[in-house]
Every structure is written in structure tokens, then in C-alpha cells.
Design a protein around this motif. Structure first.
Motif, PDB file in Angstrom:
ATOM      1  N   SER A 268     -30.018 -21.330   5.270  1.00 47.17           N
ATOM      2  CA  SER A 268     -30.433 -22.253   4.215  1.00 47.17           C
ATOM      3  C   SER A 268     -29.581 -22.067   2.963  1.00 47.17           C
ATOM      4  O   SER A 268     -29.198 -23.043   2.326  1.00 47.17           O
ATOM      5  CB  SER A 268     -31.928 -22.128   3.911  1.00 47.17           C
ATOM      6  N   HIS A 269     -29.237 -20.823   2.648  1.00 46.17           N
ATOM      7  CA  HIS A 269     -28.399 -20.606   1.462  1.00 46.17           C
ATOM      8  C   HIS A 269     -27.004 -21.185   1.671  1.00 46.17           C
ATOM      9  O   HIS A 269     -26.471 -21.880   0.799  1.00 46.17           O
ATOM     10  CB  HIS A 269     -28.297 -19.120   1.127  1.00 46.17           C
TER      11      HIS A 269
ATOM     12  N   THR B 244     -35.238 -11.467   0.195  1.00 43.17           N
ATOM     13  CA  THR B 244     -36.226 -12.544   0.086  1.00 43.17           C
ATOM     14  C   THR B 244     -37.095 -12.578   1.338  1.00 43.17           C
ATOM     15  O   THR B 244     -36.697 -12.080   2.382  1.00 43.17           O
ATOM     16  CB  THR B 244     -35.527 -13.903  -0.104  1.00 43.17           C
TER      17      THR B 244
ATOM     18  N   SER C 282     -30.542 -12.619   1.217  1.00 48.53           N
ATOM     19  CA  SER C 282     -31.372 -12.946   2.383  1.00 48.53           C
ATOM     20  C   SER C 282     -32.216 -11.763   2.830  1.00 48.53           C
ATOM     21  O   SER C 282     -33.298 -11.931   3.384  1.00 48.53           O
ATOM     22  CB  SER C 282     -30.492 -13.390   3.551  1.00 48.53           C
TER      23      SER C 282
ATOM     24  N   SER D 111     -30.586 -24.738   8.565  1.00 52.81           N
ATOM     25  CA  SER D 111     -31.751 -23.964   9.018  1.00 52.81           C
ATOM     26  C   SER D 111     -32.258 -24.488  10.351  1.00 52.81           C
ATOM     27  O   SER D 111     -32.570 -23.705  11.254  1.00 52.81           O
ATOM     28  CB  SER D 111     -32.897 -24.051   8.015  1.00 52.81           C
TER      29      SER D 111
ATOM     30  N   PRO E 227     -40.356 -19.622   2.785  1.00 48.39           N
ATOM     31  CA  PRO E 227     -39.151 -18.853   2.461  1.00 48.39           C
ATOM     32  C   PRO E 227     -37.958 -19.759   2.151  1.00 48.39           C
ATOM     33  O   PRO E 227     -37.123 -19.411   1.317  1.00 48.39           O
ATOM     34  CB  PRO E 227     -38.873 -18.044   3.730  1.00 48.39           C
ATOM     35  N   PHE E 228     -37.900 -20.926   2.788  1.00 49.57           N
ATOM     36  CA  PHE E 228     -36.802 -21.859   2.524  1.00 49.57           C
ATOM     37  C   PHE E 228     -36.809 -22.274   1.049  1.00 49.57           C
ATOM     38  O   PHE E 228     -35.776 -22.249   0.380  1.00 49.57           O
ATOM     39  CB  PHE E 228     -36.920 -23.091   3.430  1.00 49.57           C
TER      40      PHE E 228
ATOM     41  N   MET F 121     -35.699 -19.428  -1.127  1.00 44.35           N
ATOM     42  CA  MET F 121     -34.266 -19.201  -0.959  1.00 44.35           C
ATOM     43  C   MET F 121     -33.450 -20.239  -1.736  1.00 44.35           C
ATOM     44  O   MET F 121     -32.450 -19.897  -2.378  1.00 44.35           O
ATOM     45  CB  MET F 121     -33.951 -19.270   0.539  1.00 44.35           C
TER      46      MET F 121
ATOM     47  N   ASN G  74     -32.764 -17.620   6.386  1.00 41.68           N
ATOM     48  CA  ASN G  74     -32.431 -17.520   4.966  1.00 41.68           C
ATOM     49  C   ASN G  74     -30.929 -17.664   4.745  1.00 41.68           C
ATOM     50  O   ASN G  74     -30.487 -18.358   3.826  1.00 41.68           O
ATOM     51  CB  ASN G  74     -32.893 -16.176   4.396  1.00 41.68           C
TER      52      ASN G  74
END
Lengths: 184, 201
Positions: A66-67, A56, A53, A82, B102-103, B106, A63
């Protein structure tokens, strides 16, 4: 599946709504919720997500969300996590923007924040020591955290440090691989 | 059209922002205040202060507020009326725009990592990354130990001493006794209200 999505949204909403001071300040609460409470990730997986995170583009906390969401339940869960982390910001900022434009001059608000700010610092220091155990920091690699701290303090961007560490790890992995095959 | 411009500008900011919330603040300032002139420098300073004081990621807070202000300040929207309603749409749009690219990045990276989790190279990448991350976190904690957060040792001695006490007690409580972080933060807020608001030390 549906209850998982609800859990993800509520958990990340809490994380977004109760941490002051931005991305890094969210780490202690996020770790407590994601690793200790819900056990969606192990300690070391959590650290891996942190590294990615940081490296990126975008907002760190989103980030992370979302991961973690993606890992536990796929793309839809990633989106839900998110949205959860963004939701409190959206509501709070809109209320402030519309009603309270003099929020920051309020005497009581300022007093409360004076008490909270030193606690934020302490909360950031806790995972440093906890994670040192998980990351298997020993005398042979303790120079890595010290070096990255020093680089940040001298003004190097975190993304660059992460990238350099990633490349170093990649090269190290390749050479280690070679040695093992040649030994066989 | 202000909404289309908001979408483009904030998508651009999201995709090219490396380096977290504080880096994003200066990025937003360059794009929104200097290039687009949607809001004034003074307005932006207020927005930054509020973004830091309110919960949530700083970059998201700032994007949300700027999205609202940019639409409310727009001459065309002012002509149409219902500025608050359009402002709310603007803030939602700016926030979504800053996160959607960015999503995707990711998700793509997550996919690769999960697939190759046990590969030797992946493992050694993370063997170096993990200690480096600890260093980044330590740097964040160290850089926040400043006069702004703790008070000045000589001119605000009482605040300085109370801040150090809060910091040490919270550290010990959370590290050894596993205190709940949300309650701890709320209690520190109450301590602040009592000490600085009521007693006025």
C-alpha cells in the motif's frame, strides 16, 4: 496511469504468488521487482518503507504494497497494489479449502517444500548484506543491527524495536538540530 | 449474523496486530478458536500448516482460510445450503476486513513521510531505523536455520547436507550472479521432488 496500475497489480501479484514463508521472505523478490526492475523506489527509500511497515499494524507485505502503490500513483494505486499482493493467497487458499483439504500430506508436495525451505533461508540472508551497504553501516553504528538481532532472538517484538529506534532517531535529530543552530 | 461478526473480528485483528504474520496467527487463534469457537483447535492447526506451506503472506492466507471455514461451519448457512458459495464470500470478507484499517493508517503515515522526507529529524530517524531493520532481517534468517527447515544433522543426515548445499549455492547465486528468485525457488522445488520424492534420500 492505467498501465502503471496494471504494472503494480501484476508485480505485487507475482510477489504474493511466488514467495513462501510470509512477509520477511517476500523482501528479496520485492526489492528485486520494485527497486531494481521498475525503479519505483531507491534502495534507501525501500528500507524506509520496510521500517514503517514493521512499525504499523496489519500484515507486513500488504503495508509494503500500500505504501509503494501510494507513493508511485496515489491512493487508488495503493489499493491496487494491496489487492495484487492479496489476490494469489485468496485464489490458492480457496482452491485448497474447497478441493484439496489433504494437500499437506501429499508426498510430492512435501518433497518439493523440503527443497524450497533452505533456499528461503538463503534468500533472506542476501538482502541483509546488500542493505548493509545502502544503510551506510560502518564501525560506528554496526552495533545497531547486532543489538536488534539479539533483541529479536531474545523474544522482543519487532514493532517495539522499530519504535525504540524511531524515538532514538527523533531525539538524535532534535539534539543535532540544536547544535547546528547554536553553532551559527 | 456470521458475516457481520467476521467483519468486526477481523477488522479488530488487523488493527491491533503488531509484529507480523506469526504474531497474527496466535491472535487469530485467540479470537476465532477460543472466543468465537467458529472452528476447532484441530482445524486451526491444519489451517496454520497450509498457510505456511502456500505462497503469500501467512496472516492473509490464514484469514482467508478461516473466513471460509467459519462460514461453512455456521449452522444457519448449513441450513440455507450453497455452503461453498457463502464460504467464498466469507473468505473474501475476512481478508478485506483484516487489511482495510491498517491500509488507512499506512496511507496516513506515508503521506507524512513523503511530505517531510528531507527534514533533519526525519532523516535522523531513518539513519537509526535502517541499521535496526537489517538486524531484524538477519534475525529472521537466523531463526529459520532450524531442524524443521534443514533436517536433523544425525537422523536426517542426507537432507541436512543437501539443505546446506542448497542454501549456500542459492545465496552465492543470488548475491553475486543475480539469479532470478522465482526460477531459483521453482528449481529448488524440482530438486526436492527428485531428491526426496523420486530417489528418496
Amino acid at each position: 496511469m492505467k498501465s502503471l496500475d496494471k504494472d503494480l497489480f501484476v508485480t505485487f501479484m507475482k510477489i504474493g504468488g511466488f514467495t513462501l514463508g510470509g512477509g520477511a521472505a517476500m523482501i528479496p523478490l520485492m526489492e528485486q521487482q520494485v527497486v531494481t526492475r521498475h525503479q519505483w523506489l531507491t534502495h534507501s527509500e525501500f528500507m524506509d518503507v520496510m521500517a514503517v511497515s514493521q512499525a504499523t499494524p496489519g500484515v507486513f507485505a500488504v503495508n509494503m504494497a500500500s505504501h509503494i502503490g501510494y507513493k508511485v500513483g496515489g491512493i487508488r494505486s495503493g489499493i491496487i497494489a494491496s489487492l495484487g499482493v492479496i489476490f494469489p493467497s485468496l485464489v490458492i487458499i480457496l482452491i485448497i479449502a474447497i478441493i484439496f483439504s489433504r494437500f499437506r500430506d501429499n508426498h510430492w508436495v512435501e518433497a518439493a517444500f523440503k527443497g524450497i525451505r533452505p533456499a528461503v533461508v538463503a534468500l533472506l540472508a542476501v538482502p541483509v548484506f546488500k542493505m548493509a551497504k545502502t544503510a551506510k553501516v560502518t564501525w560506528s553504528n554496526v552495533w545497531i543491527p547486532f543489538l536488534s538481532t539479539a533483541l529479536i532472538i531474545f523474544g522482543v517484538t519487532p514493532a517495539l524495536i522499530i519504535l525504540a529506534a524511531g524515538v532514538a532517531g527523533f531525539l538524535y535529530g532534535l539534539t543535532r538540530d540544536d547544535k547546528q543552530t547554536s553553532a551559527k | 449474523m456470521i458475516f457481520l461478526k467476521l467483519f468486526i473480528v477481523f477488522s479488530y485483528i488487523g488493527l491491533f496486530n503488531f509484529g507480523g504474520g506469526y504474531a497474527m496467527l496466535s491472535f487469530i487463534e485467540q479470537e476465532v478458536v477460543v472466543k468465537q469457537a467458529w472452528i476447532s483447535e484441530a482445524e486451526f492447526t491444519d489451517i496454520v500448516a497450509i498457510s505456511q506451506m502456500t505462497p503469500g503472506p501467512i496472516g492473509i492466507n490464514c484469514a482467508t482460510y478461516v473466513g471460509y471455514s467459519a462460514v461453512v461451519n455456521d449452522p444457519f448457512i448449513q441450513g440455507v445450503g450453497a455452503t461453498h458459495l457463502f464460504g467464498i464470500l466469507g473468505s473474501i470478507l475476512a481478508t478485506i476486513s483484516v487489511v482495510w484499517l491498517p491500509f488507512l493508517v499506512m496511507i496516513w503515515i506515508s503521506h507524512i513521510i513523503i511530505k517531510h522526507k528531507d527534514h533533519k529529524v526525519t532523516r535522523s530517524i531513518f539513519a537509526i531505523l535502517r541499521p535496526a531493520i537489517i538486524g531484524l532481517l538477519a534475525a529472521a534468517a537466523i531463526s529459520l536455520m532450524n531442524i524443521e527447515n534443514f533436517g536433523h544433522p544425525s537422523s536426517q543426515t542426507n537432507q541436512f547436507i543437501l539443505s546446506i548445499l542448497i542454501c549456500l549455492i542459492v545465496f552465492c547465486g543470488v548475491f553475486w550472479r543475480k539469479w532470478n528468485i522465482i526460477y531459483t525457488t521453482l528449481i529448488c522445488g524440482i530438486i526436492g521432488i527428485i531428491a526426496y520424492g523420486l530417489i528418496g534420500i
